[in-house]
Design an enzyme around this catalytic site. Structure first.
Site, PDB file in Angstrom:
ATOM      1  N   CYS A 252      39.023  32.919  39.945  1.00 35.29           N
ATOM      2  CA  CYS A 252      39.018  34.323  40.426  1.00 35.29           C
ATOM      3  C   CYS A 252      39.683  34.052  38.866  1.00 35.29           C
ATOM      4  O   CYS A 252      40.872  34.069  38.448  1.00 35.29           O
ATOM      5  CB  CYS A 252      40.565  34.401  40.872  1.00 35.29           C
ATOM      6  SG  CYS A 252      40.463  34.060  42.824  1.00 35.29           S
ATOM      7  N   ASP A 275      34.286  36.077  39.204  1.00 34.53           N
ATOM      8  CA  ASP A 275      35.286  36.957  39.214  1.00 34.53           C
ATOM      9  C   ASP A 275      34.363  38.397  40.332  1.00 34.53           C
ATOM     10  O   ASP A 275      33.612  38.348  39.991  1.00 34.53           O
ATOM     11  CB  ASP A 275      36.729  37.483  38.220  1.00 34.53           C
ATOM     12  CG  ASP A 275      37.663  37.918  38.259  1.00 34.53           C
ATOM     13  OD1 ASP A 275      38.686  37.865  38.429  1.00 34.53           O
ATOM     14  OD2 ASP A 275      37.700  39.850  38.455  1.00 34.53           O
ATOM     15  N   CYS A 373      51.288  33.764  40.182  1.00 35.85           N
ATOM     16  CA  CYS A 373      52.588  34.699  39.601  1.00 35.85           C
ATOM     17  C   CYS A 373      53.454  35.093  40.704  1.00 35.85           C
ATOM     18  O   CYS A 373      54.100  36.503  39.803  1.00 35.85           O
ATOM     19  CB  CYS A 373      51.771  35.631  38.230  1.00 35.85           C
ATOM     20  SG  CYS A 373      51.067  36.734  39.107  1.00 35.85           S
TER      21      CYS A 373
END
Length: 437
Positions: A252, A275, A373
Site C-alpha cells: 500500500c 496502490d 498509524c
C-alpha cells in the site's frame, strides 16, 4: 472571497459533506488567495477541526436553534470566530469584525447580526461557558465519544496524554538520505542555513525541525538529500532489513515515503509498489523521480492477486495497512470528525483480508512487516494475534530498537513519544517447511 469565508466553505465540506481536509485544501479557489491568507485559512481549518468537539459544546450553549442545512456555512463561520477568540488570542474586536464581514462574502448579510451577537455573548460569558463545556470529557479533550471510550479501554493509564498529544501541532520531521549525507552532517548544514534541528534517539535518519520551513529552504531537497517524513514512519525500512537482490513488495505504497526509504537504504532491490489509487501513485512517481530511484509501480488492489501477481514470491513484504489513522490525528484533525466507530470493524476486515492474501506471496523464510498509524489494539496486536492463530507457518520475529511499548505482538508508539506519530509495527516470519527423506 476572504480567507475566513473560504475557510467556512472548506469546513462545511468536511463536517457536513464528509470530504477529507487534504482533498478540500486542493481546491483551486484557495490557490487564488495570497500566501498570507492561505496560511491563515489553513490554520483556521486545522484549528477549528482540532477543537471541533469543544467548539461544538460552546456553540450549542450560544445558538439554541440549529441553523438550516443551507446555512451550515454560517455555522462554520461561527466556529472559526470562536476558534480565533479562544486559541489564536486575536483581539476581540478584530475577531468579531472580520468574522461579521465574512458573512457578506458568503452573500448572507442577514447572518451578520447573528454572528455579531453570538461572538459578543461569548466574549462576555467566556469564563462560564468554557467551564460548562469542559465539564464534558469529550469537549475538554476535543475527542468524539466513541474514540474516547476506545482509548480509555485500551490505554487506561495513558488516554489523557494520548489525547493531549493529539491536540498539539505535529513537528516537521526530515529523513536524511544516508546514501548522500550522514544525519549529523546534514544537521550541521541546517545550522549553517539558520535552521535548528534535533536528532531523534530511536531513528538514525530523522531530524525534527524546531520550526517548520518550506522545502525550498532545505539544503539539497530537490536533489534528493532529504525528505519530509515522520520519524515513526522511518522505522519501517530498517525493521524490514532488506538485502541486495531481494524481491520486495510495498503493498500500500502511496504516497511513497516508505517505498523510497527502502530503496535509499539498500542497493539492488527488485521493488514492486502497489496502490489501489492510480492518482495517488503519481505521488510515488514524484518522490522516486526527485530521489533518482526506481521501482515497478502498479495500480491494483493488493488483495486481488489475479490483477497483479505474477506468481513469483517475495523475500520481504511491507503491509502499511489501511487503518483508522488514530495515531496521526495531530496531522489530520479531520479524522475526529470523519471517522465513525463502525468504521473500525470494516477496517479490521480489510486488514485481515490483505494479511491473509499477501501471506501467500511471501516465500518460506521471508518476512512481512505489518504497520498501521493506528493506536487501537483491534487494528494492531489483536489483528496480528488472530492472524498468527490461523497460520501455523507464521511466527513473531523480534523487533530491534528502543522505542514504543511492547504488546502481546509487536510494538506500539503513542502520539508525541520522541516527537513521533502514533504507529504500530509487527514483524512476521514465515517458517521454512522441513523436508522429509
Amino acid at each position: 472571497m476572504s480567507a475566513r469565508a473560504t475557510a467556512a466553505l472548506c469546513l462545511q465540506r468536511v463536517i457536513y459533506e464528509g470530504e477529507s481536509l487534504t482533498e478540500v485544501l486542493q481546491d483551486r479557489t484557495i490557490a487564488t488567495l495570497n500566501p498570507q491568507d492561505q496560511a491563515l485559512l489553513r490554520d483556521m481549518c486545522f484549528g477549528t477541526l482540532r477543537w471541533h468537539e469543544r467548539l461544538s459544546a460552546i456553540l450549542n450553549k450560544l445558538v439554541k436553534k440549529a441553523l438550516k442545512a443551507a446555512d451550515k456555512d454560517v455555522e462554520c463561520l461561527l466556529r472559526i470566530g470562536l476558534y480565533q477568540l479562544i486559541y489564536q488570542r486575536k483581539p476581540d474586536h478584530a475577531a468579531v469584525n472580520e468574522t461579521v464581514k465574512a458573512t457578506k462574502k458568503l452573500k448572507k448579510e442577514w447572518a451578520g447580526k447573528l454572528v455579531n451577537g453570538v461572538l459578543r455573548t461569548f466574549i462576555r460569558e467566556q469564563a462560564e461557558l468554557l467551564v460548562q463545556a469542559d465539564s464534558s470529557v469529550t469537549a475538554r479533550y476535543a475527542c468524539p465519544d466513541w474514540l474516547l471510550k476506545r482509548l480509555q479501554t485500551a490505554w487506561p493509564d495513558a488516554w489523557a496524554d494520548i489525547l493531549s498529544a493529539s491536540n498539539t501541532h505535529a513537528p516537521m520531521t526530515l529523513r536524511v538520505n544516508q546514501r548522500l549525507q550522514t544525519t549529523a552532517a546534514y544537521q550541521a548544514l541546517l545550522q549553517e542555513a539558520g535552521i535548528a534541528a534535533e536528532r531523534v534517539p530511536a531513528v538514525d535518519s530523522a531530524l525534527i525541525l524546531q520550526t517548520p520551513v518550506g522545502v525550498e529552504q532545505l539544503p539539497g531537497f530537490f536533489s534528493g538529500t532529504v525528505s519530509v517524513q515522520d520519524a515513526a514512519a522511518q522505522l519501517a525500512a530498517p525493521l524490514l532489513d532488506c538485502q541486495a537482490g531481494m524481491r520486495v513488495l510495498d503493498a500500500c505504497a502511496a504516497p511513497g515515503g516508505k517505498t523510497s526509504h527502502l530503496l535509499e537504504r539498500t542497493d539492488g532491490l527488485h521493488l514492486m509498489a502497489l496502490d489501489d489509487s492510480e492518482s495517488r501513485l503519481k505521488r510515488v512517481t514524484e518522490n522516486l523521480t526527485r530521489l533518482n530511484l526506481q521501482a515497478q509501480l502498479i495500480a491494483a488492489d493488493a488483495g486481488e492477486l489475479a490483477s497483479w501477481w505474477d506468481g513469483q514470491v517475495f523475500d520481504r513484504i511491507l503491509l502499511d495497512a489501511p487503518c483508522s489513522a488514530t495515531g496521526v490525528i495531530r496531522r489530520h484533525p479531520d479524522i475526529k470528525v470523519l471517522r465513525r466507530d463502525s468504521d473500525i470493524a470494516e477496517l479490521q476486515q480489510e486488514q485481515a483480508r490483505l494479511l491473509r492474501t499477501l501471506w501467500h506471496t511471501l516465500r518460506p523464510g521471508g518476512q512481512l512487516l505489518y504497520a498501521t498509524c493506528s493506536i487501537l489494539p483491534d487494528e494492531n496486536s489483536r489483528q496480528v494475534e488472530a492472524f498468527l492463530a490461523e497460520h501455523p507457518d507464521a511466527y513473531q520475529a523480534p523487533l530491534a530498537g528502543v522505542w514504543g511499548h511492547a504488546q502481546s505482538v509487536g510494538r506500539q508508539i503513542l502520539p508525541g513519544e520522541q516527537g513521533m506519530d502514533g504507529f504500530y509495527y509487527a514483524l512476521l516470519g514465515k517458517a521454512v517447511q522441513e523436508t522429509t527423506t
